[in-house]
Design a protein around this motif. Structure first.
Motif, mmCIF file in Angstrom:
data_model
loop_
_atom_site.group_PDB
_atom_site.id
_atom_site.type_symbol
_atom_site.label_atom_id
_atom_site.label_comp_id
_atom_site.label_asym_id
_atom_site.label_seq_id
_atom_site.Cartn_x
_atom_site.Cartn_y
_atom_site.Cartn_z
ATOM 1 N N ALA A 180 36.979 6.263 102.879
ATOM 2 C CA ALA A 180 35.889 6.859 103.664
ATOM 3 C C ALA A 180 34.546 6.390 103.122
ATOM 4 O O ALA A 180 33.613 6.100 103.890
ATOM 5 C CB ALA A 180 35.980 8.380 103.609
ATOM 6 N N LEU A 181 34.443 6.277 101.820
ATOM 7 C CA LEU A 181 33.193 5.843 101.193
ATOM 8 C C LEU A 181 32.878 4.395 101.578
ATOM 9 O O LEU A 181 31.747 4.072 101.953
ATOM 10 C CB LEU A 181 33.278 6.001 99.673
ATOM 11 N N THR A 182 33.874 3.530 101.520
ATOM 12 C CA THR A 182 33.658 2.129 101.884
ATOM 13 C C THR A 182 33.180 2.031 103.340
ATOM 14 O O THR A 182 32.214 1.325 103.638
ATOM 15 C CB THR A 182 34.968 1.329 101.713
ATOM 16 N N ALA A 183 33.841 2.756 104.213
ATOM 17 C CA ALA A 183 33.469 2.716 105.639
ATOM 18 C C ALA A 183 32.048 3.244 105.825
ATOM 19 O O ALA A 183 31.238 2.656 106.551
ATOM 20 C CB ALA A 183 34.454 3.546 106.447
ATOM 21 N N TYR A 184 31.744 4.327 105.141
ATOM 22 C CA TYR A 184 30.411 4.919 105.259
ATOM 23 C C TYR A 184 29.350 3.920 104.795
ATOM 24 O O TYR A 184 28.335 3.706 105.465
ATOM 25 C CB TYR A 184 30.305 6.215 104.432
ATOM 26 N N GLU A 185 29.596 3.309 103.656
ATOM 27 C CA GLU A 185 28.588 2.392 103.100
ATOM 28 C C GLU A 185 28.348 1.199 104.017
ATOM 29 O O GLU A 185 27.224 0.730 104.148
ATOM 30 C CB GLU A 185 29.001 1.924 101.701
ATOM 31 N N GLN A 186 29.403 0.711 104.669
ATOM 32 C CA GLN A 186 29.214 -0.419 105.584
ATOM 33 C C GLN A 186 28.269 -0.053 106.719
ATOM 34 O O GLN A 186 27.383 -0.806 107.077
ATOM 35 C CB GLN A 186 30.564 -0.898 106.125
ATOM 36 N N LEU B 16 26.741 12.587 105.343
ATOM 37 C CA LEU B 16 28.087 13.100 105.096
ATOM 38 C C LEU B 16 29.065 11.939 105.087
ATOM 39 O O LEU B 16 29.259 11.271 106.103
ATOM 40 C CB LEU B 16 28.474 14.093 106.193
ATOM 41 N N VAL B 17 29.667 11.709 103.945
ATOM 42 C CA VAL B 17 30.686 10.657 103.848
ATOM 43 C C VAL B 17 31.990 11.195 104.404
ATOM 44 O O VAL B 17 32.668 10.553 105.187
ATOM 45 C CB VAL B 17 30.861 10.210 102.377
ATOM 46 N N VAL B 18 32.326 12.386 103.994
ATOM 47 C CA VAL B 18 33.556 13.027 104.466
ATOM 48 C C VAL B 18 33.427 14.525 104.192
ATOM 49 O O VAL B 18 32.740 14.936 103.261
ATOM 50 C CB VAL B 18 34.798 12.375 103.786
ATOM 51 N N LEU B 27 28.502 14.041 99.858
ATOM 52 C CA LEU B 27 27.206 13.618 100.370
ATOM 53 C C LEU B 27 26.829 12.284 99.743
ATOM 54 O O LEU B 27 26.945 12.109 98.526
ATOM 55 C CB LEU B 27 26.185 14.686 99.975
ATOM 56 N N TYR B 28 26.370 11.354 100.575
ATOM 57 C CA TYR B 28 25.961 10.051 100.050
ATOM 58 C C TYR B 28 24.570 10.157 99.430
ATOM 59 O O TYR B 28 23.707 10.870 99.950
ATOM 60 C CB TYR B 28 25.964 8.997 101.151
ATOM 61 N N VAL B 29 24.361 9.432 98.341
ATOM 62 C CA VAL B 29 23.072 9.451 97.651
ATOM 63 C C VAL B 29 22.392 8.092 97.826
ATOM 64 O O VAL B 29 22.930 7.067 97.421
ATOM 65 C CB VAL B 29 23.268 9.767 96.148
ATOM 66 N N ASP B 30 21.213 8.087 98.442
ATOM 67 C CA ASP B 30 20.506 6.824 98.684
ATOM 68 C C ASP B 30 19.786 6.309 97.452
ATOM 69 O O ASP B 30 19.655 5.102 97.267
ATOM 70 C CB ASP B 30 19.468 7.008 99.795
ATOM 71 N N LEU B 31 19.259 7.213 96.667
ATOM 72 C CA LEU B 31 18.472 6.798 95.504
ATOM 73 C C LEU B 31 18.770 7.722 94.333
ATOM 74 O O LEU B 31 18.684 8.942 94.459
ATOM 75 C CB LEU B 31 16.971 6.854 95.842
ATOM 76 N N HIS B 32 19.133 7.109 93.215
ATOM 77 C CA HIS B 32 19.433 7.867 92.000
ATOM 78 C C HIS B 32 18.447 7.441 90.917
ATOM 79 O O HIS B 32 18.407 6.272 90.532
ATOM 80 C CB HIS B 32 20.876 7.559 91.565
#
Ligand code: SF4
Lengths: 198, 476
Positions: A180-186, B16-18, B27-32
């Motif tokens: 899911a992370l790979t897909a999201y990042e793309q 939201l990643v999943v 949650l995805y983090v754009d900047l750390h």
């Protein structure tokens, strides 16, 4: 992380609201690069006073701390959770906790229980007597009991509860979602304005 | 019709990643953003697990908390502090993270350099192992502080498991009275709702008084969100935001800039969106504030007196108030304007931006610091320091008797040699007045930069609304 299941221990009363993480572990101990060795510096400034609760003989070895509202406010330093845990505290009971401290405590096997003010006041009264008043906190049963027939129920976030009971590592849990992370990042990396660097 | 959404909800949902059933969202983090104090144990964790930093392009590091603010600071005398900074250098080199080191022209307090570099942008998720990460919310980002285990989590996965906070809209409407600043807005809010008044919430600051603020002022307000317990504070991006960002090093350029602006214009809360809680404050009711105790919620107007601890609601509260008075060595009923001070600290990620230094310089121009007072200015970043020197503010401060220093956190938390001696009383533009925060036994009163500057001259707190400016024309 050490799992938390059931704990029986004497209770130390810290009858103060808004205890901040600067008090739990003062800044001079944040310069270390290790993750251990903080227990002896817990409440360092306050412990200079002989009458501070943790210096009184009746509370030696207490693993449960009672505190006022908004415990753990202020700085995000996880050193506060490390210091509590390494000193020997596995559980804190208070009317409310600060957000970041709450998540730091969970990641270090410390159970935080939110109780209504009235219930806490009763426990505080008994703990303040200093004659070894003890509680049993069971995360398996979500109960707090004592030797005199008290039984309180408490709420916990179901996910945090599972992590504490199983001593689970969050990074491992997240890495299960690698696809899911790979897909999201793309998808997400395509948005130029979401990039950290242009 | 589409359901109207809050700005918070838009940013949250875009990251939201999943959402695994029965678990917190990932949650995805754009900047750390990374600094020396809360990161060594996290890098050590990665090393032990054999994990790399997942996205070095989304990670930036600087040194700020420990660095001395004197000119010879490259050679840190405190061996433990030096070792911690050395550890960050090693970790950044080993894991490939860009570091803005002590002698970089872009070094500064971590919450200053993110915006200055244009790394902080609207609509992003931003985290840092530091509670004042809320500062970046001024750009319409969702930004919050995390602990060291979470730092490790973000380094390893660029995500965080997060429970969804509730939303709280605080609108400040109307025009701010003369002498009342962004710092007073946020102190006024904390005084009203308490230090746990926003616990569990992401706050959106809105209203005409907020929209009228510069980016500097907006950052000051968002910075202290954590002092009200909030997970984050946010302000909708607008033309002020875009004007600040345009042309900065990590801001999009050319056609990408136009695309970015189009996307950012969709971020503000939709008409009719629902918040879990709302509060409206009339700007004209706000005054210059001074904290009297050991928690930012212990705050009164400059014309007020030190309150009576008997007013606390519970025993624990009354204990806290009485303890604070004893620690601060103050008696109930004392007028704030009669409290004499020994030190002034103009600095920190709350109030060490160029606009803050201009406001303070304007107050001190033509005056001398009171003979009893030791006053220092610590610009928040190298860029602010350079800009201030270009404008000649450093000279105004030095002529008045202020010490002009190198950037860092400095006496905001006294992890470097800048500390209060026991019993010393300080007017500080920082964000926390906790016991011992600025040095064991030190007493901190939080104020705006102009109020701190006036206190430096008078040797006691004084109402900035009645200040006689001697050289108003000197600075813009
Ligand atoms: S200036 Fe103060 S509040 Fe800001 S990051 Fe540094 S220590 Fe923290």
């Amino acid at each position: 992380m050490q799992p938390f299941t059931t704990l029986t221990s004497t209770v130390a009363p810290l009858e103060l609201s808004n205890v901040d993480t600067d008090q739990i572990i003062p800044k001079q101990f944040l310069k270390r690069i290790e993750r251990t060795g903080y227990g002896e510096f817990l409440f360092f400034d306050w412990r200079q006073r002989p009458d501070f609760v943790l210096n009184r003989p009746g509370y030696r070895g207490a693993q449960i701390l009672l505190a006022g509202r908004n415990f753990g406010c202020g700085s995000s330093r996880e050193h506060a959770a490390w210091a509590l845990e390494q000193y020997g505290f596995r559980c804190v009971l208070a009317p409310s906790f600060a957000d970041i401290f709450h998540s730091n405590a969970g990641k270090n096997g410390i159970l935080l229980v939110t109780l209504p003010e009235e219930q806490l006041e009763r426990l505080l009264l008994q703990a303040k007597a200093g004659d070894g008043y003890a509680l049993t906190v069971s995360l398996e049963e979500n109960t707090i009991t004592d030797a005199f027939g008290l039984e309180l129920r408490f709420e916990t976030d179901p996910f945090r509860r599972e992590c504490l009971l199983g001593g689970l590592d969050d990074i491992g849990l997240t890495l299960r979602h690698g696809d899911a992370l790979t897909a999201y990042e793309q998808r997400h990396d395509a948005d130029a304005w979401m990039r950290a660097r242009a | 019709m589409k359901q109207p959404k809050t700005m918070f909800a838009k940013v949250w949902e875009q990251h939201l990643v999943v959402e695994p059933a029965g678990e917190p969202a990932i949650l995805y983090v754009d900047l750390h953003l990374v600094h020396e104090v809360t990161s060594p144990q996290a890098f050590e964790g990665l090393r032990l697990a054999g994990r790399p930093v997942h996205r070095t392009d989304r990670t930036l590091a600087t040194v700020d908390h420990n660095v001395p603010t004197d000119r010879e600071r490259v050679h840190i005398k405190d061996p433990i502090a030096a070792a911690q900074i050395e550890a960050l250098r090693r970790n950044c080199a080993e894991f490939g993270v860009e570091l803005f080191d002590v002698n970089s022209a872009e070094q500064g307090i971590v919450h200053m350099i993110g915006p200055e570099l244009g790394a902080t942008k609207p609509g992003m998720t931003i985290v840092c192992g530091d509670s004042h990460t809320s500062t970046h919310g001024a750009f319409g980002a969702l930004a919050f502080g995390i602990g060291t285990s979470e730092v490790e989590h973000v380094l390893a996965t660029q995500t965080l498991p997060q429970g969804r906070p509730k939303t709280f809209r605080i609108a400040v409407e109307g025009e701010l009275p003369h002498g009342v600043t962004a710092k007073d807005i946020v102190l006024g809010i904390i005084g009203r709702i308490g230090t746990d008044g926003a616990t569990g919430y992401a706050v959106e600051y809105a209203g005409s008084a907020i929209r009228a603020l510069s980016m500097e002022g907006r950052m000051t307000v968002c910075n202290m969100s954590i002092e009200a317990g909030a997970r984050a504070g946010m302000i909708a991006p607008d033309e002020t935001t875009f004007a600040y960002l345009e042309g900065r090093r990590f801001a999009p350029k050319g056609p990408a800039w136009e695309e970015a602006k189009a996307a950012w214009r969709k971020l503000p809360t939709d008409e009719g969106a629902r918040f879990d809680r709302e509060l409206v404050i009339a700007a004209h009711e706000l005054e210059p504030y001074v904290t009297w105790g050991t928690s930012p919620g212990m705050v009164v107007a400059i014309t007020d007196v030190v309150p009576d601890p008997a007013l606390g609601a519970t025993e624990a509260d009354r204990n806290g108030l009485a303890r604070a008075l004893a620690y601060m060595d103050l008696r109930p009923g004392t007028p704030i304007e009669e409290i004499a001070i020994d030190r002034v600290f103009l600095g920190s990620c709350t109030n060490a931006r160029i606009e803050d230094l201009r406001a303070a310089a304007k107050v001190v121009a033509g005056y001398r610091v009171h003979p009893r007072v030791r006053a220092m200015v610590v610009p928040g970043s190298q860029q602010v320091k350079l800009q201030a020197e270009r404008e000649g503010l450093d000279l105004l401060f030095k002529e008045a008797g202020f010490d002009w220093r190198e950037p860092g956190c400095s006496m905001c938390l006294g992890m470097n040699p800048d500390i209060l001696a026991p019993g010393e009383r300080c007017a500080s533009t920082s964000n926390r007045n906790f016991e011992g925060r600025q040095g064991q036994g030190g007493r901190t009163h939080l104020v705006s930069p102009a109020m701190a500057a006036a206190a430096a001259v008078m040797g006691r707190f004084t109402d900035i609304r009645t200040w006689v400016y001697k050289q108003a024309e000197v600075v813009a």
